[in-house]
Design a protein around this motif. Structure first.
Motif, mmCIF file in Angstrom:
data_model
loop_
_atom_site.group_PDB
_atom_site.id
_atom_site.type_symbol
_atom_site.label_atom_id
_atom_site.label_comp_id
_atom_site.label_asym_id
_atom_site.label_seq_id
_atom_site.Cartn_x
_atom_site.Cartn_y
_atom_site.Cartn_z
ATOM 1 N N UNK A 192 -9.578 8.550 -0.729
ATOM 2 C CA UNK A 192 -9.913 7.138 -0.768
ATOM 3 C C UNK A 192 -8.639 6.546 -0.345
ATOM 4 N N UNK A 193 -7.483 6.809 -0.976
ATOM 5 C CA UNK A 193 -6.234 6.390 -0.871
ATOM 6 C C UNK A 193 -5.945 6.413 0.563
ATOM 7 N N UNK A 194 -6.069 7.486 1.373
ATOM 8 C CA UNK A 194 -5.926 7.641 2.746
ATOM 9 C C UNK A 194 -6.500 6.593 3.537
ATOM 10 N N UNK A 195 -7.859 6.427 3.192
ATOM 11 C CA UNK A 195 -8.638 5.589 3.948
ATOM 12 C C UNK A 195 -8.159 4.101 3.714
ATOM 13 N N UNK A 196 -7.776 3.909 2.351
ATOM 14 C CA UNK A 196 -7.337 2.285 2.290
ATOM 15 C C UNK A 196 -6.174 2.120 3.104
ATOM 16 N N UNK A 220 3.378 3.780 17.119
ATOM 17 C CA UNK A 220 4.003 3.566 15.468
ATOM 18 C C UNK A 220 2.620 3.643 14.620
ATOM 19 N N UNK A 221 1.415 3.259 15.087
ATOM 20 C CA UNK A 221 0.400 3.424 14.120
ATOM 21 C C UNK A 221 0.000 4.649 13.655
ATOM 22 N N UNK A 222 0.195 5.651 14.603
ATOM 23 C CA UNK A 222 0.005 6.881 14.549
ATOM 24 C C UNK A 222 0.894 7.457 13.763
ATOM 25 N N UNK A 223 2.285 7.231 13.840
ATOM 26 C CA UNK A 223 3.274 7.851 13.266
ATOM 27 C C UNK A 223 3.011 7.493 11.862
ATOM 28 N N UNK A 224 2.650 6.080 11.528
ATOM 29 C CA UNK A 224 2.552 5.423 9.961
ATOM 30 C C UNK A 224 1.307 6.368 9.452
ATOM 31 N N UNK A 225 0.412 6.407 10.145
ATOM 32 C CA UNK A 225 -0.749 7.285 9.453
ATOM 33 C C UNK A 225 -0.198 8.544 9.174
ATOM 34 N N UNK A 226 0.407 9.132 10.220
ATOM 35 C CA UNK A 226 0.836 10.667 9.825
ATOM 36 C C UNK A 226 1.722 10.707 8.462
ATOM 37 N N UNK A 265 1.970 8.423 -7.005
ATOM 38 C CA UNK A 265 1.365 9.781 -6.348
ATOM 39 C C UNK A 265 0.790 10.646 -7.270
ATOM 40 N N UNK A 266 1.094 10.630 -8.662
ATOM 41 C CA UNK A 266 0.659 11.613 -9.743
ATOM 42 C C UNK A 266 -0.714 11.070 -10.054
ATOM 43 N N UNK A 267 -1.106 9.834 -10.308
ATOM 44 C CA UNK A 267 -2.155 9.252 -10.610
ATOM 45 C C UNK A 267 -3.389 9.609 -9.658
ATOM 46 N N UNK A 268 -2.952 9.286 -8.322
ATOM 47 C CA UNK A 268 -3.721 9.659 -7.205
ATOM 48 C C UNK A 268 -4.365 10.991 -7.158
ATOM 49 N N UNK A 269 -3.049 11.910 -7.347
ATOM 50 C CA UNK A 269 -3.541 13.554 -7.198
ATOM 51 C C UNK A 269 -4.365 13.800 -8.470
ATOM 52 N N UNK A 270 -4.033 13.356 -9.623
ATOM 53 C CA UNK A 270 -4.734 13.688 -10.864
ATOM 54 C C UNK A 270 -6.088 13.188 -11.068
ATOM 55 N N UNK A 271 -6.377 12.092 -10.218
ATOM 56 C CA UNK A 271 -7.786 11.525 -10.251
ATOM 57 C C UNK A 271 -8.560 12.140 -8.987
ATOM 58 N N UNK A 272 -7.746 12.770 -8.049
ATOM 59 C CA UNK A 272 -8.325 13.528 -6.853
ATOM 60 C C UNK A 272 -8.742 12.561 -6.044
ATOM 61 N N UNK A 273 -7.954 11.437 -5.772
ATOM 62 C CA UNK A 273 -8.402 10.228 -4.989
ATOM 63 C C UNK A 273 -7.683 10.248 -3.727
ATOM 64 N N UNK A 274 -7.290 11.337 -3.156
ATOM 65 C CA UNK A 274 -6.322 11.292 -1.958
ATOM 66 C C UNK A 274 -7.038 10.804 -0.831
ATOM 67 N N UNK A 288 0.745 -0.955 -0.072
ATOM 68 C CA UNK A 288 0.148 -0.033 0.005
ATOM 69 C C UNK A 288 1.004 1.244 -0.089
ATOM 70 N N UNK A 289 1.826 1.047 0.485
ATOM 71 C CA UNK A 289 2.672 2.392 0.717
ATOM 72 C C UNK A 289 3.299 2.701 -0.376
ATOM 73 N N UNK A 290 4.047 1.674 -1.032
ATOM 74 C CA UNK A 290 4.607 1.629 -2.157
ATOM 75 C C UNK A 290 3.801 2.205 -3.242
ATOM 76 N N UNK A 291 2.463 1.845 -3.281
ATOM 77 C CA UNK A 291 1.640 2.231 -4.287
ATOM 78 C C UNK A 291 1.341 3.677 -4.225
ATOM 79 N N UNK A 292 1.289 4.063 -2.955
ATOM 80 C CA UNK A 292 0.913 5.460 -2.719
ATOM 81 C C UNK A 292 1.958 6.505 -3.164
ATOM 82 N N UNK A 293 3.131 5.844 -3.034
ATOM 83 C CA UNK A 293 4.464 6.790 -3.490
ATOM 84 C C UNK A 293 4.432 6.538 -5.198
ATOM 85 N N UNK A 294 4.610 5.405 -5.517
ATOM 86 C CA UNK A 294 4.872 5.389 -6.890
ATOM 87 C C UNK A 294 3.727 6.046 -7.605
#
Lengths: 455, 507
Positions: free
Chosen positions: A93-97, B122-128, A82-91, A74-80
């Motif tokens: 949704x991604x955040x919740x995921x 750590x969870x809160x840091x990760x979320x941040x 990042x342009x797609x997520x912002x362009x689609x304004x899906x921040x 998940x972290x990898x996808x949100x970093x790699x």
């Protein structure tokens, strides 16, 4: 890493522990045969406790590894992305995921920690009760004058030693479920049999027969489990000294043809001949030695430019490199680099632009010097001028080679000796540019759309 | 991102990676975060004090029981059954059992609470961090490697969690244990206590020396492992090239060599860890032996009872283990602090310029785009656009042409406000895009990216990325419109084929 640590700890501590624990029991027995039952009873209770904990923790501990993987992904996808997520304004949704994934992981770890929170206190309690029991029964024996006070103290120390080492071995046992999970993942990879194996009676050293270097005989191919085949009944041949171009819409199977020539997949029907031999009767090594390939997705290894260029031919001379680079139109930018051919290439070639990477990949293929060259949509990141210059130099330098060019742009292939037009996996037309313009409606369509768009 | 300067990409030097720059500041920040769970922290401290306190009294009670037994023997001689025994040591043994059990109970409270504290922090840091990822300007991603950011969010945070969970607990327990034990021992016999502490200090010095050595070896191991990982990742992505260029043999050799190096480094690290540990333990046991000898002499001289000597022996056992572990803890603590620091570094990065507070409702967009004297450079010193002006009318189709590096993609990046202008302005229908929220802006501009990056998930999910609630019919319609319906149907599972994130399984 986890596996490694677990393994080492286990080996080292086990040896140690078995020795210490049995020594301690024997010594206790020598000091007092009556009192030896107390630490032995403590050991049994302790082992039951470990067993119970182990049973409880095992499933939780096993899921942790998959949760860790999910967090990483998940972290990898949100970093790699990042342009797609912002362009689609899906921040959001991604955040919740990500939040959900993180929380699931944390819950899992907390759950495991809580199970083990019982461990230390229980050990302490067992140890305390054992001590009390030793003094109580030992005191009785002392009153009976069968044992000395010093023996009580000795048995107490032995009890401490036994429990300490049992505790350490328990900590190692705790790692076992995770270790098993890791082992399973490793064997999953190791047990995967390569799909394509060399024929045991492969042709020893294939010789070139005739000028038809590549022949497709009624070839059909589908990916495993697919609804429809990618390629249907393809028949064509590519000759030495000629350029064959393959064009068609996205997903029409152009790149698949290139992959089949390299035998990255085995076909279900028909036959592919390279230099007169069925490619299933050649070793993969020999087949790929005779083909020089430029991938669709430019990929460079970390190292230097020169090292990358020599991938296919480690003993290539500097002159070879220079010549290839010149044809690939990469000379200009390499000479502006301070270290020239010795310039470092970062992982994934990330310190070069898409166009530069593509040109280096082309040069790399040229250095290899094989009778067949495949360019899999390899000019896409080049601007028109560079594309044209490259093609004209290529044609000049590769007079005897068999060139196969997969392309989307008509402009890149209109001077080819033979153009294959693909439509949803079958051949819609074969011929030269002018012939196809006249006879092939699909080709005309593609040409029209591109001329309009580019003009 | 065309040919822009990327030379300032800073990789992480593994040699430098594990020394925190400002430990005190990092600890302060971590403590501040820890205090967000005040109730739990107070509970942990209280239960630790009670549990260790009770545990520390047990040798004394034990000494009391044994002395009572000895006194009885001396006065009455041997003989008697369990009822006599109960009279002599019944009370101390009851107290002893109670102390052990209560101590275990408090210890359970402590561990149970601690089980969640570290992980929640750590969870809160990760979320941040993950929130931060959505707010960092694209400029940050241009100058930092993905892997670096990834390892901060995963490995580094895990290391912090580990130290908080096991290390901190051990540390608290150890410190309280040592402190209480020393106080009790001093109150029993100053001379013997000082002797014991002197003997122990030898082992502390040796441990410190060894663990410093161990730290260096562990670092070597870490960097070898890092090299192996990145090599494997590269070979995995470059698999196609390796096969087609017949590089399998050479690659196998490289991996073998690096694995070998990692194996050596790891073996060395493990050796230091395990072969030298017994030496330290031996040194610690010197304290034990000395207590027995000196205590024996004191008993013979009648200045100490056997029960007290016994108590001393237990105390020496109790404090020697935490002392041995302390310096190992300090190492992992140090590298965890370095990890925490790297995490805080990301959290402190400058963010995207926030949206203007005065958000106006956007009327129906006609679709006119105007660039007015736009100035921009990816690096402030190297201006790429020096006053670009252009305007696009509604329903016009405009193509942007130019050689690589001319700034074609940049125009789009600026329109989407992926980067902030250095001068001039961009208007959509006479509205400065600065006055729109980024979310509004990106809803009205649809964009097809140069890097066609797809998400890990099925094809259907990827197509529906812009509209999460799309039906299967809508998805198929969209696919047909972009001429990929047939192509999708040739894939192994059709629309449900799983695409691995950002790799090359599709063209």
């Amino acid at each position: 890493m986890g596996l490694q640590v677990a393994k080492h700890n286990k080996r080292n501590q086990r040896l140690h522990q078995h020795g210490c624990i049995s020594d301690a029991v024997v010594m206790t027995g020598m000091v007092s045969m009556e009192l030896v039952y107390i630490p032995l009873a403590a050991m049994v209770i302790f082992m039951i406790l470990i067993l119970v904990l182990f049973k409880k923790a095992s499933p939780v501990s096993r899921t942790i590894q998959t949760r860790v993987d999910r967090v990483n992904r998940i972290v990898r996808e949100s970093v790699v992305g990042v342009r797609v997520i912002r362009a689609f304004d899906n921040t959001s949704y991604e955040q919740k995921r990500s939040d959900d994934t993180f929380v699931a992981y944390a819950d899992n770890v907390i759950h495991l920690n809580r199970i083990f929170a019982m461990f230390n206190p229980m050990v302490w309690a067992i140890m305390g009760i054992t001590m009390v029991a030793v003094v109580w029964f030992g005191g009785y024996l002392v009153l009976q004058a069968t044992t000395q006070i010093g023996s009580i103290m000795a048995v107490m120390q032995y009890t401490v030693i036994i429990l300490m080492f049992l505790m350490m071995s328990a900590m190692v046992i705790v790692m076992v479920p995770r270790m098993i999970a890791c082992l399973e993942r490793i064997s999953e990879v190791l047990d995967t049999a390569p799909e394509i194996a060399d024929d045991r009676e492969a042709v020893a050293s294939p010789s070139v027969k005739g000028s038809k270097l590549i022949v497709f005989n009624d070839v059909s191919f589908s990916y495993q489990g697919a609804e429809e085949p990618v390629l249907r009944n393809l028949s064509f041949c590519c000759e030495a000294g000629k350029t064959t171009a393959i064009i068609g819409g996205t997903g029409s199977g152009k790149s698949t043809i290139a992959a089949l020539m390299l035998r990255l997949y085995d076909i279900q029907e028909g036959q592919i001949l390279v230099a007169g031999n069925d490619i299933r009767r050649m070793t993969q090594h020999d087949l790929r030695e005779s083909i020089s390939y430029v991938p669709q997705k430019a990929f460079l290894f970390s190292g230097t430019i020169a090292e990358n260029l020599r991938t296919g031919k480690p003993d290539a001379t500097d002159a070879d490199l220079r010549q290839a680079v010149k044809i690939a139109q990469a000379e200009a930018f390499i000479t502006t680099l301070e270290a020239g051919y010795q310039s470092p290439v970062a992982q994934g070639g990330s310190n070069f632009s898409g166009g530069q990477k593509q040109r280096l990949c082309i040069a790399r293929a040229l250095v290899k010097k094989a009778p067949i060259y495949i360019f899999d949509d390899s000019f896409s990141a080049l601007d028109y001028q560079t594309d044209a210059a490259l093609r004209s130099e290529l044609k000049l330098a590769m007079k005897d080679a068999c060139l196969i060019v997969v392309a989307q742009r008509i402009s890149s292939i209109m001077d080819a000796d033979q153009i294959i037009v693909l439509d949803n996996g079958s051949i819609a037309g074969i011929g030269r540019h002018e012939e196809l313009l006249r006879d092939c409606s699909l080709y005309r369509e593609i040409a029209d759309s591109q001329v309009k768009r580019e003009g | 991102m065309d040919e822009k300067n990327t030379q300032d990409r800073s990789g992480l030097d593994p040699e430098m990676a594990d020394a925190p720059q400002n430990t005190r500041k990092t600890i302060k920040r971590l403590i501040a975060l820890l205090l967000e769970q005040k109730v739990a922290v107070v509970l942990i401290i209280l239960s630790t004090l009670l549990s260790i306190g009770l545990f520390a009294v047990t040798p004394l009670i034990m000494g009391w029981a044994i002395d009572a037994l000895i006194d009885n023997l001396r006065v009455n001689g041997p003989g008697g059954g369990f009822s006599e025994l109960a009279e002599i040591i019944g009370v101390p043994l009851m107290l002893l059992a109670a102390a052990y059990l209560l101590s275990a109970c408090f210890s359970f409270v402590q561990e149970y609470t601690m089980a969640s504290v570290g992980e929640k922090l750590v969870l809160s840091l990760r979320q941040k961090i993950s929130e931060k990822i959505t707010r960092l300007p694209l400029r940050y991603y241009d100058s930092h490697q993905t892997g670096d950011l990834l390892s901060r969010t995963t490995n580094d945070l895990d290391r912090v969690a580990e130290v908080l969970k096991t290390g901190l607990l051990q540390f608290i327990n150890g410190t309280v244990n040592i402190a209480v034990s020393i106080v009790v021992m001093l109150s029993l016999n100053v001379f013997l206590t000082v002797l014991i502490l002197l003997a122990m200090s030898i082992s502390v010095v040796v441990t410190k020396w060894i663990s410093a050595k161990n730290f260096k070896v562990a670092l070597d191991n870490q960097s070898a492992l890092g090299e192996l990982n990145s090599q494997i990742e590269e070979l995995y992505t470059g698999n196609l090239i390796i096969k087609t260029f017949n590089r399998q043999e050479a690659v196998r050799g490289t991996v073998k060599a690096i694995s070998q190096r990692q194996y050596e480094a790891n073996k060395k690290a493990q050796f230091v860890m395990f072969a030298i540990y017994p030496v330290i333990r031996f040194l610690t046991q010197l304290g034990f032996v000395m207590t027995a000898i000196v205590g024996g002499i004191l008993v013979v001289n009648n200045t100490m009872t056997i029960g007290i000597v016994q108590a001393f022996l237990q105390y020496v056992n109790q404090i020697s283990e935490p002392i041995t572990q302390a310096s190992y803890f300090l190492n992992s603590f140090q590298s965890a602090m370095a990890s925490a620091e790297r995490v805080f570094d990301v959290l402190d990065e400058e963010e995207e310029r926030p949206d203007h507070s005065t958000l106006q409702e956007l009327p129906k967009t006609r679709g006119a785009v105007t660039f007015e004297e736009v100035q921009f450079g990816y690096i402030p010193e190297k201006m790429l656009m020096k006053g670009v002006s252009l305007s696009v009318k509604p329903n016009e189709m405009v193509a942007i042409v130019g050689p690589t590096g001319a700034g074609k993609t940049t125009l789009v990046n600026l329109l989407m406000r992926f980067y902030e202008l250095n001068g001039g302005r961009i208007l959509i229908d006479d509205t400065d895009i600065q006055e729109l929220s980024k979310s509004q802006l990106r809803k009205i501009v649809g964009m097809v990216l140069q890097d066609t990056w797809l998400f890990n998930g099925t094809i259907a999910e990827n197509i529906a990325y812009g509209k999460m609630d799309a039906t299967r019919e809508e998805i198929v319609a969209a696919a047909t419109a972009s001429r990929c319906d047939h192509f999708i149907r040739t894939l192994p599972q059709g629309y449900d084929t799983v695409i691995a994130g950002e790799d090359g399984s599709l063209s």
